[in-house]
Design a protein around this motif. Structure first.
Motif, PDB file in Angstrom:
ATOM      1  N   PRO A  56       0.812  -1.229   0.000  1.00 25.50           N
ATOM      2  CA  PRO A  56       0.000   0.000   0.000  1.00 25.50           C
ATOM      3  C   PRO A  56       0.837   1.266   0.000  1.00 25.50           C
ATOM      4  N   TYR A  57       1.993   1.230   0.675  1.00 27.01           N
ATOM      5  CA  TYR A  57       2.849   2.410   0.723  1.00 27.01           C
ATOM      6  C   TYR A  57       3.983   2.346  -0.300  1.00 27.01           C
ATOM      7  N   GLY A  58       3.926   1.356  -1.190  1.00 24.96           N
ATOM      8  CA  GLY A  58       4.919   1.252  -2.252  1.00 24.96           C
ATOM      9  C   GLY A  58       4.358   1.528  -3.632  1.00 24.96           C
ATOM     10  N   GLN A  59       3.024   1.562  -3.727  1.00 29.41           N
ATOM     11  CA  GLN A  59       2.384   1.764  -5.015  1.00 29.41           C
ATOM     12  C   GLN A  59       2.532   3.209  -5.496  1.00 29.41           C
ATOM     13  N   ASP A  60       2.405   3.379  -6.807  1.00 29.08           N
ATOM     14  CA  ASP A  60       2.427   4.714  -7.419  1.00 29.08           C
ATOM     15  C   ASP A  60       3.677   5.509  -7.023  1.00 29.08           C
ATOM     16  N   GLY A  61       4.827   4.824  -7.030  1.00 27.36           N
ATOM     17  CA  GLY A  61       6.074   5.509  -6.705  1.00 27.36           C
ATOM     18  C   GLY A  61       6.279   5.765  -5.230  1.00 27.36           C
ATOM     19  N   GLY A  62       5.612   4.999  -4.388  1.00 25.59           N
ATOM     20  CA  GLY A  62       5.707   5.229  -2.948  1.00 25.59           C
ATOM     21  C   GLY A  62       7.102   5.067  -2.374  1.00 25.59           C
ATOM     22  N   LEU A  63       7.956   4.298  -3.048  1.00 28.81           N
ATOM     23  CA  LEU A  63       9.313   4.113  -2.542  1.00 28.81           C
ATOM     24  C   LEU A  63      10.127   5.406  -2.588  1.00 28.81           C
ATOM     25  N   ARG A  64       9.605   6.441  -3.221  1.00 28.01           N
ATOM     26  CA  ARG A  64      10.297   7.734  -3.286  1.00 28.01           C
ATOM     27  C   ARG A  64      10.231   8.488  -1.963  1.00 28.01           C
ATOM     28  N   PHE A  65       9.348   8.057  -1.050  1.00 24.98           N
ATOM     29  CA  PHE A  65       9.092   8.849   0.151  1.00 24.98           C
ATOM     30  C   PHE A  65       9.733   8.249   1.398  1.00 24.98           C
ATOM     31  N   PHE A  66      10.955   7.742   1.235  1.00 24.98           N
ATOM     32  CA  PHE A  66      11.680   7.168   2.370  1.00 24.98           C
ATOM     33  C   PHE A  66      13.051   7.821   2.528  1.00 24.98           C
ATOM     34  N   THR A  67      13.164   9.069   2.121  1.00 22.29           N
ATOM     35  CA  THR A  67      14.425   9.788   2.230  1.00 22.29           C
ATOM     36  C   THR A  67      14.716  10.177   3.678  1.00 22.29           C
ATOM     37  N   THR A  68      15.959  10.537   3.923  1.00 22.01           N
ATOM     38  CA  THR A  68      16.371  10.943   5.273  1.00 22.01           C
ATOM     39  C   THR A  68      15.601  12.178   5.731  1.00 22.01           C
ATOM     40  N   THR A  69      15.392  13.128   4.841  1.00 23.44           N
ATOM     41  CA  THR A  69      14.695  14.362   5.214  1.00 23.44           C
ATOM     42  C   THR A  69      13.283  14.070   5.710  1.00 23.44           C
ATOM     43  N   LEU A  70      12.529  13.258   4.991  1.00 21.70           N
ATOM     44  CA  LEU A  70      11.169  12.932   5.413  1.00 21.70           C
ATOM     45  C   LEU A  70      11.177  12.146   6.717  1.00 21.70           C
ATOM     46  N   ALA A  71      12.161  11.269   6.872  1.00 19.84           N
ATOM     47  CA  ALA A  71      12.256  10.488   8.103  1.00 19.84           C
ATOM     48  C   ALA A  71      12.526  11.374   9.312  1.00 19.84           C
ATOM     49  N   MET A  72      13.345  12.411   9.135  1.00 18.74           N
ATOM     50  CA  MET A  72      13.634  13.298  10.262  1.00 18.74           C
ATOM     51  C   MET A  72      12.422  14.157  10.629  1.00 18.74           C
ATOM     52  N   GLN A  73      11.564  14.422   9.657  1.00 16.81           N
ATOM     53  CA  GLN A  73      10.304  15.093   9.989  1.00 16.81           C
ATOM     54  C   GLN A  73       9.441  14.187  10.860  1.00 16.81           C
ATOM     55  N   ASP A  74       9.479  12.878  10.592  1.00 14.82           N
ATOM     56  CA  ASP A  74       8.787  11.924  11.460  1.00 14.82           C
ATOM     57  C   ASP A  74       9.352  11.976  12.876  1.00 14.82           C
TER      58      ASP A  74
END
Length: 491
Positions: free
Chosen positions: A157-175
């Motif tokens: 579900p979180y890999g579809q439609d290019g979802g693998l693009r949203f696992f960068t360090t920057t986004l992770a640090m926002q988490d």
């Protein structure tokens, strides 16, 4: 290592008596972790996969809190940022807790599974550790497995439609900052190891006011093109090994060259985990992969001279491949390879064509070529140009480097220390332990030094720290196999 019994009892009492964390009492639940004998507190926070689409796909970011033992605890918790990229912070918590036990007396310890790892929208590939050795170390076979893994992950579900693009360090640090807010922590004390140092530097860049102190161990800067630096730094570590053991193994370098010249060659080796004999061909690329892993830990690297000579002189590769398997045999150290490539393909590969690191004479460009192949089809996230810059430190930073580290040696820590210290050199200290490998915190007295740094009441008292107790530690002596001759000498 479990806590001592009296510490376990004290921790249990603290869980029962201490006040719950502000803003988070409802979201934290009692839980247990393998390797930790006491009850901890676990929670999760729902986050948008793509921050630009807050109503889109959601992922759950999981975390564990080890409450402080003292009732009058300090408000600034310690956040542990795991390595890899791809390591689960929660999975390594039991291994790390003994090193942070003094800090845990008055501070909560927090372990967050970065998005893509552990339980936080994991991007796991199949475990290769029990595959035949020839498949584990064969790059062509590995590329096929990784391509199949990518295709599988893109169906999540979180890999579809290019979802693998949203696992960068920057986004992770926002988490990570969202978890801080949920827990009501005013400031973190960051501790990052290996890739976790890159994560810590990015958090420090994005949220400078939310960091009180920072420890980065085995510095992997954002401007480091990993596939290129792998070859340069591993070659330097191998050359240092040859030099360090020249007196006990005077022909080691010549044996190494003879071994390289003998390849490819067919060998029979027992798979170290299954014991099943396997026959396969050792190529140059396979040999370099086998040699690189033990270099991370000086205790394992001390057995390399004997293993290399056994392979060169007798055609016995059992010890060499046993050392390689020993390095990554713990399930807690496994990487989520999907997250690994989501990070490296987005952050490192674009910089590879302009990388200034010269390929090692022996390691050459095999790692760079492998990553280039994988990243051709791997979805890449967007990375801001500012990500690659390290601004001056707003608060004290302690950098740690191992002189024998084949992945993040002191040269990387030196340039990061210079950038962090621009205008305020007193806020930064770079400690090099000459004979340490990848990771300095476990060495000797370093855990006490880190405690003193974080526990210091003022920034002025935090630095500098005296590390003489660690910097004088010698390299482990070369392992000498027991033979009839050496056994008689020992008697």
């Amino acid at each position: 290592m479990p806590f001592p019994a009296r510490r376990a009892c004290a921790l249990a009492a603290a869980l029962a008596l201490s006040a719950p964390l502000a803003h988070a009492a409802a979201s934290l639940q009692p839980c247990r972790l393998a390797g930790v004998p006491t009850e901890l507190q676990c929670g999760s926070l729902q986050r948008p996969l793509d921050p630009a689409r807050p109503e889109g796909v959601k992922i759950d970011v999981h975390y564990v809190v080890v409450p402080a033992l003292a009732r009058n605890k300090q408000p600034d918790a310690v956040l542990m940022l795991a390595g890899g990229p791809g390591q689960s912070a929660i999975s390594v918590a039991s291994r790390v807790l003994p090193r942070l036990s003094r800090l845990n007396n008055r501070r909560d310890l927090v372990f967050i599974d970065q998005r893509g790892t552990g339980k936080s929208a994991p991007l796991d590939c199949a475990d290769d550790s029990k595959l035949p050795l020839t498949e584990q170390l064969d790059e062509a076979a590995r590329l096929r497995r990784l391509d199949a893994c990518r295709a599988t992950l893109e169906k999540l579900p979180y890999g579809q439609d290019g979802g693998l693009r949203f696992f960068t360090t920057t986004l992770a640090m926002q988490d990570m900052d969202a978890v801080r807010q949920a827990l009501g922590v005013p400031q973190w004390n960051l501790i990052g190891a290996s890739y976790g140092t890159r994560a810590a530097l990015e958090y420090l860049r994005l949220f400078p006011a939310q960091v009180r102190r920072t420890v980065i161990d085995g510095v992997a800067p954002p401007d480091m093109a990993l596939p290129a630096s792998f070859s340069t730094d591993a070659q330097a570590a191998l050359e240092a090994l040859f030099q360090a053991h020249a007196s006990t193994h005077p022909t080691l370098r010549a044996d190494w060259q003879a071994l390289l010249a003998s390849l490819p060659r067919a060998v029979t080796v027992q798979q170290p985990l299954t014991g099943v004999p396997e026959r396969f061909t050792v190529t140059r690329e396979l040999l370099m992969s086998a040699v690189r892993m033990p270099l991370y830990q000086p205790a394992l690297a001390a057995a390399l001279p004997a293993a290399l000579q056994a392979a060169a002189r007798d055609g016995n590769f059992a010890s060499l491949f046993g050392l390689t398997t020993a390095f990554g045999s713990s399930p807690a150290l496994r990487l989520a390879m999907g997250m690994h490539f989501s990070v490296v393909c987005a952050e490192d590969l674009p910089r590879l064509p302009d990388a200034q690191d010269p390929p090692g004479a022996d390691f050459r460009r095999s790692q760079a070529e492998m990553y280039t192949q994988v990243c051709k089809t791997w979805p890449r996230g967007a990375v801001a140009p500012e990500f690659y810059q390290v601004p001056p430190a707003p608060s004290p930073v302690l950098l740690l480097s191992g002189g024998a580290d084949p992945a993040t040696p002191p040269r990387h820590g030196e340039r990061v220390a210079k950038a962090l210290g621009a205008g305020h050199a007193e806020r930064v200290q770079h400690i090099v332990v000459p004979e340490a490998g990848h990771g300095v915190m476990p060495v000797g007295c370093m855990r006490d030094l880190v405690f003193r740094f974080i526990d210091a009441k003022t920034d002025a008292a935090a630095l500098p720290q005296d590390a003489a107790c660690a910097t004088r530690i010698p390299r482990p002596s070369a392992f000498q196999p027991i033979t009839p001759a050496t056994e008689g000498t020992a008697k």
